[in-house]
Write a protein that holds these residues in place. Sequence first.
Motif, PDB file in Angstrom:
ATOM      1  N   LYS A 128       3.191  10.170  -9.346  1.00 14.91           N
ATOM      2  CA  LYS A 128       2.418  10.416 -10.561  1.00 14.91           C
ATOM      3  C   LYS A 128       1.687  11.752 -10.474  1.00 14.91           C
ATOM      4  CE  LYS A 128      -1.165   8.337 -13.464  1.00 14.91           C
ATOM      5  NZ  LYS A 128      -2.111   7.185 -13.610  1.00 14.91           N
ATOM      6  N   LYS A 129       1.095  12.024  -9.312  1.00 16.73           N
ATOM      7  CA  LYS A 129       0.396  13.290  -9.139  1.00 16.73           C
ATOM      8  C   LYS A 129       1.369  14.466  -9.169  1.00 16.73           C
ATOM      9  CE  LYS A 129      -3.614  11.592  -6.588  1.00 16.73           C
ATOM     10  NZ  LYS A 129      -4.391  11.648  -5.326  1.00 16.73           N
ATOM     11  N   GLU A 130       2.553  14.269  -8.549  1.00 14.51           N
ATOM     12  CA  GLU A 130       3.559  15.328  -8.592  1.00 14.51           C
ATOM     13  C   GLU A 130       3.985  15.615 -10.015  1.00 14.51           C
ATOM     14  OE1 GLU A 130       6.720  14.113  -6.097  1.00 14.51           O
ATOM     15  OE2 GLU A 130       5.738  14.700  -4.217  1.00 14.51           O
ATOM     16  N   GLU A 131       4.206  14.555 -10.819  1.00 12.99           N
ATOM     17  CA  GLU A 131       4.593  14.737 -12.220  1.00 12.99           C
ATOM     18  C   GLU A 131       3.480  15.436 -12.995  1.00 12.99           C
ATOM     19  OE1 GLU A 131       6.921  14.698 -15.594  1.00 12.99           O
ATOM     20  OE2 GLU A 131       7.460  14.265 -13.499  1.00 12.99           O
ATOM     21  N   GLU A 132       2.238  15.024 -12.736  1.00  9.41           N
ATOM     22  CA  GLU A 132       1.115  15.668 -13.405  1.00  9.41           C
ATOM     23  C   GLU A 132       1.031  17.143 -13.015  1.00  9.41           C
ATOM     24  OE1 GLU A 132      -2.293  13.436 -12.361  1.00  9.41           O
ATOM     25  OE2 GLU A 132      -1.855  11.754 -13.705  1.00  9.41           O
ATOM     26  N   MET A 133       1.243  17.434 -11.732  1.00 12.66           N
ATOM     27  CA  MET A 133       1.200  18.828 -11.289  1.00 12.66           C
ATOM     28  C   MET A 133       2.356  19.619 -11.879  1.00 12.66           C
ATOM     29  SD  MET A 133       0.047  18.450  -7.293  1.00 12.66           S
ATOM     30  CE  MET A 133       0.040  20.213  -7.063  1.00 12.66           C
ATOM     31  N   ARG A 134       3.547  18.979 -11.990  1.00 10.53           N
ATOM     32  CA  ARG A 134       4.685  19.666 -12.596  1.00 10.53           C
ATOM     33  C   ARG A 134       4.401  19.973 -14.059  1.00 10.53           C
ATOM     34  NH1 ARG A 134       9.301  19.000 -15.330  1.00 10.53           N
ATOM     35  NH2 ARG A 134       8.777  16.850 -15.851  1.00 10.53           N
ATOM     36  N   GLN A 135       3.888  18.971 -14.801  1.00 11.31           N
ATOM     37  CA  GLN A 135       3.561  19.186 -16.201  1.00 11.31           C
ATOM     38  C   GLN A 135       2.482  20.265 -16.343  1.00 11.31           C
ATOM     39  OE1 GLN A 135       5.069  18.011 -18.783  1.00 11.31           O
ATOM     40  NE2 GLN A 135       6.421  16.569 -17.712  1.00 11.31           N
ATOM     41  N   MET A 136       1.521  20.217 -15.439  1.00  9.50           N
ATOM     42  CA  MET A 136       0.467  21.220 -15.473  1.00  9.50           C
ATOM     43  C   MET A 136       1.038  22.609 -15.193  1.00  9.50           C
ATOM     44  SD  MET A 136      -3.024  21.337 -13.194  1.00  9.50           S
ATOM     45  CE  MET A 136      -3.402  19.659 -13.685  1.00  9.50           C
ATOM     46  N   PHE A 137       1.984  22.667 -14.225  1.00  6.51           N
ATOM     47  CA  PHE A 137       2.605  23.949 -13.905  1.00  6.51           C
ATOM     48  C   PHE A 137       3.395  24.479 -15.090  1.00  6.51           C
ATOM     49  CE2 PHE A 137       6.302  26.327 -12.302  1.00  6.51           C
ATOM     50  CZ  PHE A 137       5.648  27.359 -11.648  1.00  6.51           C
ATOM     51  N   VAL A 138       4.187  23.593 -15.739  1.00  8.95           N
ATOM     52  CA  VAL A 138       4.965  24.004 -16.914  1.00  8.95           C
ATOM     53  C   VAL A 138       4.029  24.468 -18.020  1.00  8.95           C
ATOM     54  CG1 VAL A 138       6.524  23.196 -18.729  1.00  8.95           C
ATOM     55  CG2 VAL A 138       6.919  22.522 -16.343  1.00  8.95           C
ATOM     56  N   LYS A 140       0.827  -1.197   0.000  1.00  6.58           N
ATOM     57  CA  LYS A 140       0.000   0.000   0.000  1.00  6.58           C
ATOM     58  C   LYS A 140       0.867   1.255   0.000  1.00  6.58           C
ATOM     59  CE  LYS A 140      -4.100   1.788   0.090  1.00  6.58           C
ATOM     60  NZ  LYS A 140      -5.031   1.562  -1.027  1.00  6.58           N
ATOM     61  N   ARG A 141       1.983   1.194   0.722  1.00  7.48           N
ATOM     62  CA  ARG A 141       2.877   2.350   0.763  1.00  7.48           C
ATOM     63  C   ARG A 141       3.490   2.597  -0.614  1.00  7.48           C
ATOM     64  NH1 ARG A 141       8.232   3.599   1.569  1.00  7.48           N
ATOM     65  NH2 ARG A 141       8.628   5.499   2.803  1.00  7.48           N
ATOM     66  N   ASN A 142       3.950   1.521  -1.269  1.00  8.43           N
ATOM     67  CA  ASN A 142       4.517   1.663  -2.614  1.00  8.43           C
ATOM     68  C   ASN A 142       3.469   2.191  -3.591  1.00  8.43           C
ATOM     69  OD1 ASN A 142       6.977   0.680  -1.693  1.00  8.43           O
ATOM     70  ND2 ASN A 142       6.490  -1.439  -2.221  1.00  8.43           N
ATOM     71  N   GLU A 143       2.253   1.668  -3.444  1.00  7.44           N
ATOM     72  CA  GLU A 143       1.171   2.148  -4.311  1.00  7.44           C
ATOM     73  C   GLU A 143       0.905   3.626  -4.066  1.00  7.44           C
ATOM     74  OE1 GLU A 143      -3.597   1.275  -5.115  1.00  7.44           O
ATOM     75  OE2 GLU A 143      -2.427   0.007  -3.746  1.00  7.44           O
ATOM     76  N   PHE A 144       0.905   4.006  -2.795  1.00  4.27           N
ATOM     77  CA  PHE A 144       0.666   5.409  -2.458  1.00  4.27           C
ATOM     78  C   PHE A 144       1.788   6.302  -2.972  1.00  4.27           C
ATOM     79  CE2 PHE A 144       1.442   8.924   0.515  1.00  4.27           C
ATOM     80  CZ  PHE A 144       0.245   9.615   0.373  1.00  4.27           C
ATOM     81  N   MET A 145       3.061   5.842  -2.788  1.00  2.58           N
ATOM     82  CA  MET A 145       4.189   6.636  -3.261  1.00  2.58           C
ATOM     83  C   MET A 145       4.153   6.764  -4.775  1.00  2.58           C
ATOM     84  SD  MET A 145       5.657   7.691  -0.586  1.00  2.58           S
ATOM     85  CE  MET A 145       7.098   8.415  -1.363  1.00  2.58           C
TER      86      MET A 145
END
Length: 432
Positions: free
Chosen positions: A337-347, A327-332
């Motif tokens: 994935k969300k961080e990458e999506e937010m970074r791409q969205m920010f860019v 569950k921890r690996n899944e959460f990480m």
Amino acid sequence: MASSDVARQPDKGVRPLSLAGHVGFDSLPDQLVNKSICQGFCFNILCIGETGIGKSTLMDTLFNTNFENFESSHFEPQVKLRAQTYDLQESNVRLRLTVVNTVGFGDQMNKQESYQPVVDYIDRQFESYLQEELKIKRSLHNYHDSRVHACLYFISPSGHSLKSLDLVTMKKLDSKVNIIPVIAKADTISKSELHKFKIKIMSELVSNGVQIYQFPLDDETVAKVNTTMNGHLPFAVVGSTEEVSVGNKMVKARQYPWGVVQVENENHCDFVKLREMLICVNMEDLREQTHTRHYELYRRCKLEEMGFKDTDPDSKPFSLQETYEAKRNEFMGELQKKEEEMRQMFVQRVKEKEAELKEAEKELHEKFDRLKKLHQDEKKKLEEKKKSLDDELNTFKQKKTAAELLQNQAQQAGALPHSRGTKRGKTSFNLS
């Protein structure tokens, strides 16, 4: 198969031995009894029914005391649950009793969501126990268990059928609590009508798939009486704390102009049956069913929502540590994935903002050029107009100068003959 038969069957791989003398572990039941008496017991009852149907009176009659009761009106805007806890003692046994009353149940114009506060209350008690159970340092031995062990559902003695609200509410609660239906104020209908009403109620419960609490039959000591009592459901009860003289003794009863209804007379109502089944015989089973059936179902659903499971996809045992790591690996992974999506969205947003700024800057330059050209055109027009006015002014000055010159010449020309005539006159005057 009875539980006693299961207990007598030896487990495979276990070697039975005979004792050569007395050891003393036959006192374990006594030790459990003494420990339980020292710790005390708890029991929680939920009373569901319309306002004025007799819930508080029945509780006072069941436990032969006067609980703290509050009068409720029929104008409550929504259903509220009021829980009151009492410490009772009988002989040397202490009982912590919690009575939960539904205030305003069925009094609203829109009864569609009347059951929801009841469901939420039961789930909150389960969640509270689960959170205590999941703590690293638990203290369940002195934890006040507030889970509802028994639900007395009070049915209005209409003599016809169950209300839609009753069926919907019991269906929502049958997987969360032990439901014991009771017909309140059973002295308001005749015995024949009451018998037909009971059959009608059980038929409607079965046809709508409502699972009510059935008194257990796996214990041989109470199987016979429980079988009989299951056939009396729902119990038709009458509650009263008033004592009336009947013969040579005082009994709890309700006095009417036509006679007396004795609460503890089994020919008059099922109050004694309810008290024996609820308190004297099956109280511990109600507590056990609450933990092993209803709470375990809630706990399993909650843990599955959190991602915990007992087996892997290959149906092999899955430890809690492995579940946690998975569950921890899944959460990480989801977090990355969300961080990458937010970074791409920010860019992307930065690029969009830069494009918008460039477009705005371009529009600003174009507007500035238009204004500059307009300024130059206006300036040129003003210069041309000024030159035209200067030319007109010079022409006007020339004309003015010429006019003044002509005027001076005209004045000079007019003044010369006049002076000559004057001289002639003077001469003639002197001669005369």
